[in-house]
Design an enzyme around this catalytic site. Structure first.
Site, PDB file in Angstrom:
ATOM      1  CG  ASP A  58      45.323  23.520   1.188  1.00  0.00           C
ATOM      2  OD1 ASP A  58      45.380  22.471   1.845  1.00  0.00           O
ATOM      3  OD2 ASP A  58      46.293  24.257   0.977  1.00  0.00           O
ATOM      4  CB  THR A  91      46.879  23.466   7.214  1.00  0.00           C
ATOM      5  OG1 THR A  91      45.957  23.135   6.192  1.00  0.00           O
ATOM      6  CG2 THR A  91      48.277  23.301   6.681  1.00  0.00           C
ATOM      7  CB  THR A  92      41.788  22.320   8.301  1.00  0.00           C
ATOM      8  OG1 THR A  92      42.060  22.619   6.939  1.00  0.00           O
ATOM      9  CG2 THR A  92      40.470  22.927   8.714  1.00  0.00           C
ATOM     10  CG  ASP A 381      46.855  18.748   1.189  1.00  0.00           C
ATOM     11  OD1 ASP A 381      47.774  19.584   1.321  1.00  0.00           O
ATOM     12  OD2 ASP A 381      45.658  19.031   1.350  1.00  0.00           O
TER      13      ASP A 381
HETATM   14  P1  ADP Z   1      43.394  19.137   7.109  1.00  0.00           P
HETATM   15  O1  ADP Z   1      43.735  20.459   6.514  1.00  0.00           O
HETATM   16  O2  ADP Z   1      43.442  19.188   8.598  1.00  0.00           O
HETATM   17  O3  ADP Z   1      44.148  18.019   6.524  1.00  0.00           O
HETATM   18  P2  ADP Z   1      41.122  18.057   5.714  1.00  0.00           P
HETATM   19  O4  ADP Z   1      40.010  18.868   5.138  1.00  0.00           O
HETATM   20  O5  ADP Z   1      42.072  17.408   4.795  1.00  0.00           O
HETATM   21  O6  ADP Z   1      41.858  18.953   6.764  1.00  0.00           O
HETATM   22  O7  ADP Z   1      40.431  16.949   6.608  1.00  0.00           O
HETATM   23  C1  ADP Z   1      41.160  16.013   7.340  1.00  0.00           C
HETATM   24  C2  ADP Z   1      40.245  15.198   8.195  1.00  0.00           C
HETATM   25  O8  ADP Z   1      39.319  14.465   7.393  1.00  0.00           O
HETATM   26  C3  ADP Z   1      41.013  14.194   9.025  1.00  0.00           C
HETATM   27  O9  ADP Z   1      40.565  14.234  10.349  1.00  0.00           O
HETATM   28  C4  ADP Z   1      40.662  12.871   8.344  1.00  0.00           C
HETATM   29  O10 ADP Z   1      40.690  11.782   9.241  1.00  0.00           O
HETATM   30  C5  ADP Z   1      39.275  13.134   7.860  1.00  0.00           C
HETATM   31  N1  ADP Z   1      38.862  12.230   6.783  1.00  0.00           N
HETATM   32  C6  ADP Z   1      39.455  12.016   5.590  1.00  0.00           C
HETATM   33  N2  ADP Z   1      38.774  11.087   4.878  1.00  0.00           N
HETATM   34  C7  ADP Z   1      37.730  10.692   5.640  1.00  0.00           C
HETATM   35  C8  ADP Z   1      36.651   9.771   5.475  1.00  0.00           C
HETATM   36  N3  ADP Z   1      36.498   9.060   4.376  1.00  0.00           N
HETATM   37  N4  ADP Z   1      35.761   9.649   6.481  1.00  0.00           N
HETATM   38  C9  ADP Z   1      35.903  10.380   7.593  1.00  0.00           C
HETATM   39  N5  ADP Z   1      36.876  11.272   7.813  1.00  0.00           N
HETATM   40  C10 ADP Z   1      37.783  11.427   6.853  1.00  0.00           C
HETATM   41 MG    MG Z   2      44.112  17.211   4.638  1.00  0.00          MG
END
Ligand code: ADP
Ligand code: MG
Length: 529
Positions: A58, A91-92, A381
């Site tokens: 996270d 956040t990322t 989240d």
């Molecule tokens: P953040 O802290 O930005 O929410 P995450 O590690 O949760 O970071 O990653 C979010 C990203 O992962 C988003 O761009 C989302 O569209 C992508 N994502 C989530 N599930 C999938 C999936 N099954 N296939 C491709 N991308 C995905």
């Molecule tokens: Mg996320």
């Protein structure tokens, strides 16, 4: 790692050096979280000086726990916090975008383009991006779709193989507390219990408090619970008070003890007279009182956290009583039953069938604290995302689809511009591609191949094509149910560009005397316009 600002007392960094130094620090932060992005992102193990460990994926947790000293880096961390409070997810993404905006901005600085031009271009691009996002957003209405939002949020967060079950918990919880599509996330209590497996995590329509009854002779279950919430200690002397008594004869001692005894007894009498059969006490309960309470069939819990007391008040309709001598039946709350259950390592008190039907608790179970904590973050989240989606019903296609489309349309917009700002808009546009590139990289795919294919699809008009990391295919992610709330993207882009602009405009870093009330928050750094 990010701590060498060089602003020791009296020092000063000027011009390009100041800019380079700030941009570098901000980029380091973005690079640090980058490997955690997306479902195939890696986790970070954070270890503090005393050996405490957090394992997480996270963004905001990582940044919060890292010791970051550099002021520009701190500004980046601040965006993660804003993102966390405003949306609860993304956040990322926000931090990475800020890092990329700065990296690309530096390229323009190297071309001797003035920061004023760059920041103006970025502002235009940001405005345009917001418009495009609104156009790309899709309305969703069904619970099924909300479930998809929850699942996308949890993908890759340790909760992955249970995301259907957890998605349902999240959507149901939000559904229960929502009023006119507004959700106060504080109404959703999360309680954690070690023991059992994570699949035993459940949504409980009631309040669960992580405390046992204080005495084994008290009833384990009380039906038709009339609940008193008591602030004061049920002891003669509070632990904070140290009374000195001097007695010289056994009689004196006996009478002193009798007196103590009668004070304690009268406390129990007040409780009994009020009609309460369950009490929650914020402070301690004397052993003797526990004994009397048990004899009267009263279920008692002691040392209840203040926040739990407030939650109980809200759930059961009880008023928190600060002076026990003034307790009255009208202060009592109601639940259909209160029960102690011991299905993990420690017993917990369940308050079920509360007066307020919106009272609920998500009880996260798991084998180790690390697992439970990471599930909690994933769950939060998802709660944030579902709440944000409920508010405006708008979502965008995930897996980098929306970022590629934004990039494409921003480039088209750039081509309509004449001045040097056009270059800044182009750099802003290409920064958006950092998201799908990283999603691919983190999944061990070739980022160039992925990017090329994504661009081709979007050029052919398929605006929701992204990278589906369930099967590694480039396809319509909206159709595949990989969807995210629009708000994640609007917020991430707004705050990332705001901070990038702010940092690009700094050309002088002076070690100032301690600023009043300066907590290193972004708010204190404004006024740079
Ligand atoms: P953040 O802290 O930005 O929410 P995450 O590690 O949760 O970071 O990653 C979010 C990203 O992962 C988003 O761009 C989302 O569209 C992508 N994502 C989530 N599930 C999938 C999936 N099954 N296939 C491709 N991308 C995905
Ligand atoms: Mg996320």
């Amino acid at each position: 790692m990010v701590d060498n600002l060089g602003t020791d007392e009296g020092s000063r960094i000027l011009g390009r050096d100041a800019q380079r130094n700030n941009i570098l620090a901000a980029r380091v932060v973005a690079e640090t979280v980058k490997t955690t992005l997306g479902p195939k992102g890696m986790d970070k193990m954070l270890v503090d000086r005393t050996g405490n460990i957090i394992i997480t994926n996270d963004g905001v947790t990582i940044l919060d726990e890292m010791e970051i000293e550099h002021p520009a880096a701190k500004m980046i961390v601040e965006i993660a916090r804003t993102q966390e409070t405003e949306v609860g997810d993304g956040t990322t993404t926000a931090v990475m975008l800020a890092g990329k905006f700065l990296e690309n901005g530096e390229k323009l600085l190297d071309m001797k383009i003035h920061p004023t031009i760059i920041t103006r271009g970025y502002r235009w691009a940001e405005e345009q991006a917001q418009k495009i996002l609104q156009e790309l957003a899709i309305e969703i209405t069904s619970k099924d779709e909300l479930m998809k939002v929850a699942q996308t949020a949890m993908t890759g967060k340790g909760a992955e193989y249970l995301k259907e079950k957890f998605g349902e918990i999240v959507v149901n919880a939000v559904d229960i507390v929502a009023e006119n599509n507004q959700v106060n996330l504080e109404d959703i209590r999360i309680e954690k219990q070690k023991g059992q497996a994570i699949e035993d995590t459940e949504l409980i329509k009631g309040i669960v408090i992580d405390k046992e009854r204080t005495h084994i002779d008290m009833p384990k279950k009380v039906n038709d619970a009339k609940i008193a919430l008591i602030e004061e200690a049920l002891e003669v002397r509070g632990p904070e008070m140290e009374a000195k008594i001097s007695v010289s004869t056994p009689d004196q001692l006996q009478s002193f003890l009798n007196q103590e005894d009668s004070i304690l007894k009268s406390k129990v009498e007040w409780i009994k007279e009020s009609g309460a059969n369950v009490i929650f006490v914020q402070k301690g309960i004397d052993e003797l009182v526990q004994h009397y309470l048990a004899r009267s069939g009263i279920y008692a819990v002691r040392r209840v956290a203040k926040s739990d007391m407030q939650n109980l008040a809200k759930a059961t309709g009880a008023k928190i009583v600060s002076k026990l001598s003034e307790i009255s039946p009208g202060d009592l709350g109601y639940a259909s039953y209160v029960e102690e259950k011991k299905d993990g390592e420690d017993g917990m008190t369940y308050i079920m069938g509360c007066k307020n039907p919106k009272a609920l608790t998500i009880l996260i179970r798991g084998g180790t604290e690390h697992v439970i904590d990471e599930i909690e973050r994933a769950m939060k989240d998802a709660l944030g995302d579902v709440a944000a989606t409920l508010k405006d019903s708008k979502v965008v296609a995930g897996g980098g689809a929306v970022e590629i489309e934004l990039s494409k349309r921003l480039k088209e917009y750039a081509s309509t511009l004449k001045g040097r700002e056009r270059l800044a808009v182009e750099e802003f546009a290409s920064a958006m591609e950092f998201i799908p590139i990283t999603l691919a990289e983190n999944a061990g795919m070739d980022p160039i191949d992925v990017l090329t294919e994504l661009r081709a699809s979007h050029d052919a008009g398929m605006k929701n094509v992204g990278l589906n990391l369930f099967n590694g295919k480039i396809e319509d992610t909206l159709m595949q149910g990989i969807i995210e709330p629009l708000k994640i993207k609007t917020q991430a882009i707004a705050s990332a560009s705001e901070v990038a602009i702010m940092i690009l405009r700094i050309d002088d870093v002076i070690a100032a005397k301690k600023m009043q009330g300066n907590s290193g928050k972004l708010g204190n750094m404004q006024g740079y316009d």
